[in-house]
Design a protein around this motif. Structure first.
Motif, PDB file in Angstrom:
ATOM      1  N   MET A  23      43.427  43.615  51.149  1.00 44.62           N
ATOM      2  CA  MET A  23      42.169  42.872  51.243  1.00 44.62           C
ATOM      3  C   MET A  23      41.596  42.597  49.862  1.00 44.62           C
ATOM      4  N   ALA A  24      41.808  43.537  48.919  1.00 47.85           N
ATOM      5  CA  ALA A  24      41.285  43.330  47.567  1.00 47.85           C
ATOM      6  C   ALA A  24      41.925  42.102  46.932  1.00 47.85           C
ATOM      7  N   MET A  25      43.247  42.002  47.034  1.00 49.69           N
ATOM      8  CA  MET A  25      43.938  40.848  46.444  1.00 49.69           C
ATOM      9  C   MET A  25      43.591  39.557  47.165  1.00 49.69           C
ATOM     10  N   ALA A  26      43.361  39.672  48.486  1.00 54.53           N
ATOM     11  CA  ALA A  26      43.081  38.474  49.273  1.00 54.53           C
ATOM     12  C   ALA A  26      41.676  37.946  49.078  1.00 54.53           C
ATOM     13  N   SER A  27      40.798  38.744  48.454  1.00 58.37           N
ATOM     14  CA  SER A  27      39.383  38.374  48.368  1.00 58.37           C
ATOM     15  C   SER A  27      39.063  37.438  47.207  1.00 58.37           C
ATOM     16  N   TRP A  28      39.962  37.329  46.221  1.00 60.04           N
ATOM     17  CA  TRP A  28      39.593  36.625  44.991  1.00 60.04           C
ATOM     18  C   TRP A  28      40.531  35.486  44.659  1.00 60.04           C
ATOM     19  N   ASN A  29      39.951  34.440  44.120  1.00 55.35           N
ATOM     20  CA  ASN A  29      40.711  33.319  43.586  1.00 55.35           C
ATOM     21  C   ASN A  29      40.576  33.326  42.066  1.00 55.35           C
ATOM     22  N   ASP A  30      41.069  32.288  41.431  1.00 54.91           N
ATOM     23  CA  ASP A  30      40.882  32.172  39.988  1.00 54.91           C
ATOM     24  C   ASP A  30      39.394  32.115  39.662  1.00 54.91           C
ATOM     25  N   PRO A  31      38.981  32.585  38.470  1.00 55.51           N
ATOM     26  CA  PRO A  31      37.543  32.661  38.145  1.00 55.51           C
ATOM     27  C   PRO A  31      36.866  31.297  38.137  1.00 55.51           C
ATOM     28  N   PHE A  32      35.921  31.137  39.025  1.00 59.25           N
ATOM     29  CA  PHE A  32      35.054  29.961  39.004  1.00 59.25           C
ATOM     30  C   PHE A  32      33.730  30.293  39.668  1.00 59.25           C
ATOM     31  N   SER A  33      33.473  31.569  39.866  1.00 63.56           N
ATOM     32  CA  SER A  33      32.308  32.031  40.600  1.00 63.56           C
ATOM     33  C   SER A  33      31.020  31.807  39.804  1.00 63.56           C
ATOM     34  N   PRO A  34      29.931  31.470  40.504  1.00 61.68           N
ATOM     35  CA  PRO A  34      28.646  31.264  39.835  1.00 61.68           C
ATOM     36  C   PRO A  34      27.845  32.553  39.649  1.00 61.68           C
ATOM     37  N   GLU A  35      28.512  33.690  39.564  1.00 66.73           N
ATOM     38  CA  GLU A  35      27.801  34.963  39.460  1.00 66.73           C
ATOM     39  C   GLU A  35      27.148  35.151  38.095  1.00 66.73           C
ATOM     40  N   ILE A  36      26.016  35.829  38.108  1.00 68.50           N
ATOM     41  CA  ILE A  36      25.402  36.326  36.881  1.00 68.50           C
ATOM     42  C   ILE A  36      25.236  37.832  37.044  1.00 68.50           C
ATOM     43  N   HIS A  37      25.302  38.546  35.926  1.00 64.91           N
ATOM     44  CA  HIS A  37      25.252  40.003  35.968  1.00 64.91           C
ATOM     45  C   HIS A  37      24.218  40.516  34.971  1.00 64.91           C
ATOM     46  N   GLY A  38      23.670  41.659  35.268  1.00 69.19           N
ATOM     47  CA  GLY A  38      22.711  42.295  34.374  1.00 69.19           C
ATOM     48  C   GLY A  38      22.364  43.666  34.901  1.00 69.19           C
ATOM     49  N   HIS A  39      21.457  44.354  34.207  1.00 70.36           N
ATOM     50  CA  HIS A  39      21.052  45.665  34.684  1.00 70.36           C
ATOM     51  C   HIS A  39      19.623  45.967  34.262  1.00 70.36           C
ATOM     52  N   ALA A  40      19.023  46.875  34.986  1.00 68.35           N
ATOM     53  CA  ALA A  40      17.671  47.329  34.680  1.00 68.35           C
ATOM     54  C   ALA A  40      17.647  48.852  34.741  1.00 68.35           C
ATOM     55  N   LYS A  41      16.897  49.451  33.838  1.00 69.78           N
ATOM     56  CA  LYS A  41      16.731  50.900  33.843  1.00 69.78           C
ATOM     57  C   LYS A  41      15.368  51.242  34.428  1.00 69.78           C
ATOM     58  N   CYS A  42      15.361  52.145  35.394  1.00 74.17           N
ATOM     59  CA  CYS A  42      14.122  52.521  36.085  1.00 74.17           C
ATOM     60  C   CYS A  42      13.835  54.006  35.884  1.00 74.17           C
ATOM     61  N   ARG A  43      12.614  54.296  35.478  1.00 72.37           N
ATOM     62  CA  ARG A  43      12.183  55.693  35.415  1.00 72.37           C
ATOM     63  C   ARG A  43      11.995  56.210  36.832  1.00 72.37           C
ATOM     64  N   MET A  44      12.552  57.371  37.130  1.00 76.83           N
ATOM     65  CA  MET A  44      12.606  57.836  38.502  1.00 76.83           C
ATOM     66  C   MET A  44      11.789  59.099  38.767  1.00 76.83           C
ATOM     67  N   GLY A  45      11.037  59.575  37.782  1.00 75.09           N
ATOM     68  CA  GLY A  45      10.267  60.803  37.967  1.00 75.09           C
ATOM     69  C   GLY A  45       9.317  60.723  39.152  1.00 75.09           C
TER      70      GLY A  45
ATOM     71  N   PRO B 130      48.765  39.046  51.374  1.00 80.70           N
ATOM     72  CA  PRO B 130      47.446  38.646  50.841  1.00 80.70           C
ATOM     73  C   PRO B 130      47.130  37.169  51.020  1.00 80.70           C
ATOM     74  N   SER B 131      48.132  36.297  50.946  1.00 81.59           N
ATOM     75  CA  SER B 131      47.883  34.859  51.076  1.00 81.59           C
ATOM     76  C   SER B 131      47.319  34.515  52.450  1.00 81.59           C
ATOM     77  N   ILE B 132      47.873  35.142  53.487  1.00 76.43           N
ATOM     78  CA  ILE B 132      47.380  34.895  54.838  1.00 76.43           C
ATOM     79  C   ILE B 132      46.068  35.626  55.076  1.00 76.43           C
ATOM     80  N   ALA B 133      45.972  36.856  54.557  1.00 70.41           N
ATOM     81  CA  ALA B 133      44.746  37.632  54.720  1.00 70.41           C
ATOM     82  C   ALA B 133      43.562  36.910  54.088  1.00 70.41           C
ATOM     83  N   GLY B 134      43.800  36.262  52.944  1.00 70.45           N
ATOM     84  CA  GLY B 134      42.722  35.534  52.276  1.00 70.45           C
ATOM     85  C   GLY B 134      42.204  34.382  53.115  1.00 70.45           C
ATOM     86  N   VAL B 135      43.111  33.675  53.766  1.00 71.44           N
ATOM     87  CA  VAL B 135      42.714  32.574  54.641  1.00 71.44           C
ATOM     88  C   VAL B 135      41.890  33.099  55.814  1.00 71.44           C
TER      89      VAL B 135
END
Length: 257
Positions: free
Chosen positions: A1-23, A137-142
């Protein structure tokens, strides 16, 4: 399923992170659990605060159909959990979460988690995954893309067949910090058609500035992956700031029931 889930990179994703004080958050959880006899965790609070924040950002709570945005009627938040001692993963959904209390979230969370790990939900999950184990994977992706099209794109809901029209809802939460990971971004599988993922990483002691003084507090890194097609970065940054404020100041937004 991991191999079947992805195509060549063209995704519109953006990534980032935030640090939160948890006290304050940890203290609130302790007070809540002692007063109610429940056992909520950081995951519960992040799910709830995400839902409460996204309720003010309706352009982040729907799906994209034929290049057009289609809003959901409710703000639904999903949680990714381990199955079979970490050998597998799946999601369960808490619908309309912004209109539910922490106690309601706790009870529904426990019920759905139990069903997914030992009940009917587990049986359905294993039937589906066993099918994919025999497919290349080719069929699983479909088939995965067909699943996303029928269940999410068309909104066809048939849980007994594994088809859920809101598989991940508006946002998916994954607590990966239990494995000791400090920083990790999660990719967004295209067939899930979800706005984004929050990955909760390992919480640790860090020096922070408090009223001009250096103090040590528990700090949680939350890594996010968003689909940029849902909105611009300025609104996403504002929404993230509001959620961070809710998480760092829980006594201002919740009462212990």
């Amino acid at each position: 399923m991991a191999m079947a889930s992805w195509n060549d990179p063209f995704s519109p994703e953006i990534h980032g992170h935030a640090k939160c004080r948890m006290g304050k958050c940890l203290q609130f959880i302790d007070d809540f659990n002692k007063a109610t006899g429940k056992k909520i965790t950081i995951t519960h609070l992040v799910m709830k605060m995400t839902a409460d924040t996204l309720a003010n950002y309706k352009d982040f709570t729907g799906k994209i159909v034929c290049g057009c945005y289609v809003p959901y009627e409710t703000v639904d938040i999903s949680c990714m959990v381990n199955l079979d001692n970490g050998e597998d993963v799946d999601f369960f959904l808490i619908p309309d979460l912004n209109n539910k209390s922490l106690t309601q979230l706790h009870d529904e969370y426990d019920e759905k988690l139990k069903n997914l790990r030992t009940g009917k939900g587990y049986e359905i999950h294993k039937k589906i995954t066993r099918l994919f184990n025999f497919l290349p994977p080719s069929i699983a992706g479909v088939l995965l893309e067909l699943y996303g099209f029928i269940s999410i794109f068309l909104g066809y809901d048939k849980p007994e067949w594994g088809l859920k029209k809101h598989t991940c809802g508006s946002m998916a939460i994954a607590n990966i910090g239990t494995g000791g990971i400090e920083k990790c971004y999660l990719p967004i599988p295209s067939f899930l058609r979800v706005f984004g993922f929050f990955a909760l990483n390992t919480m640790k002691d860090e020096p922070v500035i408090d009223n001009g003084k250096i103090v040590v507090d528990k700090v949680l890194s939350i890594m996010f992956s968003f689909d940029h097609r849902f909105g611009d970065g300025s609104r996403g940054t504002k929404a993230l700031g509001e959620m961070k404020n809710r998480l760092e100041n829980p006594y201002e937004f919740f009462r212990i029931e």
